[in-house]
Motif scaffolding. Structure first.
Motif, PDB file in Angstrom:
ATOM      1  N   VAL A  48     -70.525  -9.344 -32.242  1.00  0.00           N
ATOM      2  CA  VAL A  48     -69.738  -9.430 -30.944  1.00  0.00           C
ATOM      3  C   VAL A  48     -69.074  -8.461 -30.594  1.00  0.00           C
ATOM      4  N   GLN A  49     -67.886  -8.182 -31.835  1.00  0.00           N
ATOM      5  CA  GLN A  49     -66.809  -7.559 -30.530  1.00  0.00           C
ATOM      6  C   GLN A  49     -67.423  -5.762 -30.656  1.00  0.00           C
ATOM      7  N   PHE A  50     -68.551  -5.337 -31.614  1.00  0.00           N
ATOM      8  CA  PHE A  50     -68.893  -4.624 -31.686  1.00  0.00           C
ATOM      9  C   PHE A  50     -69.572  -4.214 -30.139  1.00  0.00           C
ATOM     10  N   PHE A  51     -70.430  -5.162 -29.694  1.00  0.00           N
ATOM     11  CA  PHE A  51     -71.017  -4.887 -28.841  1.00  0.00           C
ATOM     12  C   PHE A  51     -69.388  -5.098 -26.943  1.00  0.00           C
ATOM     13  N   ARG A  52     -68.414  -5.502 -27.460  1.00  0.00           N
ATOM     14  CA  ARG A  52     -68.004  -5.468 -25.958  1.00  0.00           C
ATOM     15  C   ARG A  52     -67.584  -4.696 -24.918  1.00  0.00           C
ATOM     16  N   ASN A  53     -67.192  -4.809 -24.023  1.00  0.00           N
ATOM     17  CA  ASN A  53     -67.132  -3.650 -23.307  1.00  0.00           C
ATOM     18  C   ASN A  53     -66.403  -3.813 -22.056  1.00  0.00           C
ATOM     19  N   PRO A  54     -64.732  -3.476 -22.315  1.00  0.00           N
ATOM     20  CA  PRO A  54     -64.116  -3.836 -21.831  1.00  0.00           C
ATOM     21  C   PRO A  54     -64.259  -3.217 -20.975  1.00  0.00           C
ATOM     22  N   PRO A  55     -63.803  -3.800 -18.981  1.00  0.00           N
ATOM     23  CA  PRO A  55     -63.369  -3.019 -18.198  1.00  0.00           C
ATOM     24  C   PRO A  55     -62.638  -1.848 -18.688  1.00  0.00           C
ATOM     25  N   ARG A  56     -63.208  -0.397 -18.103  1.00  0.00           N
ATOM     26  CA  ARG A  56     -61.473   0.672 -18.178  1.00  0.00           C
ATOM     27  C   ARG A  56     -61.891   1.300 -16.556  1.00  0.00           C
ATOM     28  N   LYS A  57     -60.726   1.297 -16.279  1.00  0.00           N
ATOM     29  CA  LYS A  57     -60.138   1.631 -14.457  1.00  0.00           C
ATOM     30  C   LYS A  57     -59.473   3.049 -15.161  1.00  0.00           C
ATOM     31  N   ILE A  58     -59.757   4.054 -14.977  1.00  0.00           N
ATOM     32  CA  ILE A  58     -58.863   5.754 -14.717  1.00  0.00           C
ATOM     33  C   ILE A  58     -58.301   5.424 -13.758  1.00  0.00           C
ATOM     34  N   ALA A  59     -57.102   5.473 -14.048  1.00  0.00           N
ATOM     35  CA  ALA A  59     -55.376   5.602 -12.986  1.00  0.00           C
ATOM     36  C   ALA A  59     -54.594   6.947 -12.211  1.00  0.00           C
ATOM     37  N   GLN A  60     -55.825   7.531 -13.116  1.00  0.00           N
ATOM     38  CA  GLN A  60     -55.817   8.804 -12.110  1.00  0.00           C
ATOM     39  C   GLN A  60     -56.990   9.941 -12.466  1.00  0.00           C
ATOM     40  N   LYS A  61     -57.693   9.888 -11.478  1.00  0.00           N
ATOM     41  CA  LYS A  61     -58.839  11.556 -11.414  1.00  0.00           C
ATOM     42  C   LYS A  61     -58.405  11.973 -10.847  1.00  0.00           C
ATOM     43  N   ASN A  62     -58.659  13.270 -12.254  1.00  0.00           N
ATOM     44  CA  ASN A  62     -58.658  14.260 -11.829  1.00  0.00           C
ATOM     45  C   ASN A  62     -59.434  15.248 -12.588  1.00  0.00           C
TER      46      ASN A  62
END
Length: 215
Positions: A48-62
């Motif tokens: 289960v932990q292998f397939f985890r997909n935590p949301p990751r938003k970039i703080a500052q796109k550049n």
């Protein structure tokens, strides 16, 4: 916990398989069932932990920042010849993902997909120097107004299922998911020679969090 879609079927099969094994053990060798139950829970937790997909938003796109496309450990930083697409020297940065890392692959820059290709191949350990050119792998090239980079997903001795979800001409946002590699693997980045690397060998990085290099 959000589970990646690549894990849905595997987790279902694992659940059914472990349930059947534990049921048979309880019926025929009940003295072993408590121990088998503990082992089964640990194994299920790892899957289960292998397939985890935590949301990751970039703080500052550049456009001038190249973010880590994956979670893992930096194992290569060197100038090398890129023979498939650029056919010239580039700066290579490689990230090794252990089975304990998040295995979602993300766009290091935003831009248009210029090139994609799947290559069948060997299954050398992912940190082997020749794995970048001899293992099963995919190549994705992204171009924006400032640069053009190549991302290469590489299968390892265990990881034998690479997935990528993009096609040539597609526009990607920086940080957007573009692929997934199952059970341990590596991602290579090929950058301009004048890119300023912001990481070091052995450093652990997170996709969409750590900046690999700037232009």
């Amino acid at each position: 916990m959000i589970i990646h879609r690549e894990g849905h079927l595997i987790i279902l099969i694992t659940t059914l398989g472990l349930g059947l094994i534990n049921a048979l053990c309880a019926g025929y060798i009940p003295v072993l069932q408590p121990w088998l139950g503990i082992v089964s829970l640990v194994f299920f937790g790892l899957i289960v932990q292998f397939f985890r997909n935590p949301p990751r938003k970039i703080a500052q796109k550049n456009e001038g920042w190249i973010y880590a496309p994956a979670d893992g450990q930096v194992v290569v930083i060197e100038e090398t010849e890129e023979p498939e697409y650029f056919k010239e020297k580039k700066l290579q940065v490689s990230i090794f993902m252990s089975p304990l890392n998040v295995h979602v692959n993300r766009a290091a820059i935003g831009g248009t997909v210029q090139y994609t290709k799947y290559h069948p191949g060997k299954y050398l350990v992912a940190w082997h120097p020749k794995s970048s050119t001899e293992n099963e792998r995919t190549t994705v090239v992204i171009k924006n107004a400032k640069t053009e980079i190549l991302l290469r997903q590489i299968a390892g001795a265990v990881a034998r299922r690479i997935r990528y979800y993009v096609k040539e001409g597609q526009i990607l946002e920086q940080g957007q998911e573009y692929g997934f590699i199952k059970f341990g693997s590596r991602v290579d980045l090929f950058l301009p020679l004048d890119a300023k690397v912001k990481v070091s060998i052995g450093q652990k990085v997170k996709g969409n969090v750590d900046v690999i290099a700037t232009l």
